[in-house]
Design an enzyme around this catalytic site. Structure first.
Site, PDB file in Angstrom:
ATOM      1  N   CYS B  75      -8.685   7.014 -24.739  1.00 44.76           N
ATOM      2  CA  CYS B  75      -8.682   6.048 -23.783  1.00 44.76           C
ATOM      3  C   CYS B  75      -9.702   5.011 -23.881  1.00 44.76           C
ATOM      4  CB  CYS B  75      -8.702   6.547 -22.095  1.00 44.76           C
ATOM      5  SG  CYS B  75      -7.472   8.012 -21.641  1.00 44.76           S
ATOM      6  N   CYS B 176       9.776   8.785   8.391  1.00 41.10           N
ATOM      7  CA  CYS B 176       8.044   8.606   8.237  1.00 41.10           C
ATOM      8  C   CYS B 176       7.591   8.069   9.629  1.00 41.10           C
ATOM      9  CB  CYS B 176       7.795   7.932   6.989  1.00 41.10           C
ATOM     10  SG  CYS B 176       8.509   8.532   5.659  1.00 41.10           S
ATOM     11  N   CYS B 179       6.624   9.688  12.941  1.00 38.05           N
ATOM     12  CA  CYS B 179       5.164  10.303  13.269  1.00 38.05           C
ATOM     13  C   CYS B 179       4.048   9.216  12.849  1.00 38.05           C
ATOM     14  CB  CYS B 179       5.112  11.325  12.276  1.00 38.05           C
ATOM     15  SG  CYS B 179       5.827  12.947  12.801  1.00 38.05           S
ATOM     16  N   CYS B 221       5.282  16.460   2.892  1.00 40.19           N
ATOM     17  CA  CYS B 221       5.754  15.820   4.144  1.00 40.19           C
ATOM     18  C   CYS B 221       7.249  15.823   4.221  1.00 40.19           C
ATOM     19  CB  CYS B 221       5.395  14.314   4.147  1.00 40.19           C
ATOM     20  SG  CYS B 221       4.374  14.008   5.524  1.00 40.19           S
TER      21      CYS B 221
END
Lengths: 96, 260
Positions: B75, B176, B179, B221
């Site tokens: 990199c 989603c 909540c 989730c």
């Protein structure tokens, strides 16, 4: 590829109490878990930690399977003289 | 039996009237997941020598300089020092990729770089190496505001992501938004619900005892709502990530974060 983070004050006055914080990368596999096929995942933990201050042991700890992964250990010592701190972690599978 | 079912239905109706459907969170009401955590966990994140995610950053620094692939390049051979070249980069991800003509997230970008420029095999999803490089890159954006989703070419993908965020799914029939837009000031089984702003990914999650990307968090989730989770390379996954990042636009990056 073990890596560790160590936090020690660079300078301290004679007689000062200094906090030494260490964080060691390790999976700390308990030996109590099983794979999907029921085979036991072998225990792989750090079992011993020690810190030597100019060759004198100032702190030692035994570690057990309930320790979290990447154990964080912090302890205090009195700065008596300039010198080196030597840390040693030892564990299963020849980890050192 | 019938009696109980009647009571259950009545209870639900009352709850939905009392609560109503909250709107999207106003920009000045937005809060990072950091502010929902216990002071001890906050302290763990803010001290770089106590934050276990910094171990992944250390690993990332080593991998950054390691040559890989048929091109035998690291990199660092193209990008140089990550602290300079990667500053603010993660704040723009997921970003549009010209060749693929769709958004790619940070982990996919790292793997595209490996395949295209290092001629190496892509790193496995959620592998130690991929999360380490992700943590290293994300670390260089700490303190910079999130800018993802600003590119006009991303607009349809952001809209798709918003659709997925609002769509009810899974056996519990939850979106989603149910909540994270409507009930973020409440708790679920003792845990704070939070507003779902991805300010600190990849994170060290104490529950995982390890690192994970935003995709891993989203999969957790979705499993929690008993929906079939998207796979790492599904377009829906990136669209959802993109919507969440654009929803948090302007908030400060705190990667690599610690979460409970």
């Amino acid at each position: 590829m073990a890596s560790a983070l160590i936090n020690v004050p660079a300078t301290a006055k004679h007689g000062d109490i200094v906090e030494i914080k260490t964080l060691m990368s390790h999976i700390m596999e308990t030996g109590f878990r099983h794979t999907e096929t029921g085979a036991v995942v072998p225990r792989n933990i750090i079992t011993d930690f020690s810190c030597r201050y100019n060759g004198v042991e100032v702190f030692r700890a035994e570690l057990f399977p309930a320790f979290s992964a990447n154990p964080f250990l912090a302890f205090f010592t009195v700065a008596t003289e300039s010198g080196t701190l030597e840390f040693r972690w030892a564990g299963d599978n020849g980890f050192s | 039996m019938t009696m109980w079912r009647m009571i259950g239905v009545v209870g639900l109706v009352v709850a939905s009237i009392a609560r109503g459907d909250a709107a999207e969170i106003a920009p000045d009401q937005r809060r990072s997941g950091l502010s929902f955590m216990a002071p001890e966990t906050q302290a763990m994140q803010s001290d770089d020598t106590a934050n276990p995610a910094m171990l992944a950053v250390l690993d990332g620094e080593m991998l950054w300089k390691q040559k890989a692939g048929a091109a035998n390049r690291a990199c660092a051979d193209c990008h140089g020092d990550a602290t300079a070249s990667m500053h603010g980069v993660a704040a723009n991800y997921p970003a549009y990729d010209d060749l693929l003509a769709r958004p790619v997230d940070l982990e996919q970008r790292i793997n595209l770089c490996r395949v295209r420029h290092q001629q190496a095999s892509p790193l496995a999803d959620e592998s130690r190496e991929l999360n380490a490089l992700g943590a290293l890159v994300a670390r260089q954006s700490r303190g910079t505001p999130i800018e993802a989703g600003g590119d006009v070419r991303l607009a349809p993908f952001v809209a798709n992501g918003k659709g997925l965020f609002m769509r009810r799914q899974g056996q519990l029939n939850l979106a989603c938004a149910n909540c994270h837009d409507d009930n973020w000031d409440r708790r679920l089984a003792g845990s704070a619900i939070t507003q779902a702003h991805p300010t600190g990914y990849p994170i060290y999650r104490l529950e995982w005892q390890g690192m994970g990307s935003l995709k891993r968090r989203l999969r957790s989730c979705m499993l929690g709502t008993r929906a079939a989770p998207y796979q790492a390379d599904d377009p829906e996954m990136v669209e959802l990530e993109l919507y969440l990042m654009s929803r948090a636009r302007g908030m400060s990056i705190e990667a690599p974060a610690v979460r409970p």
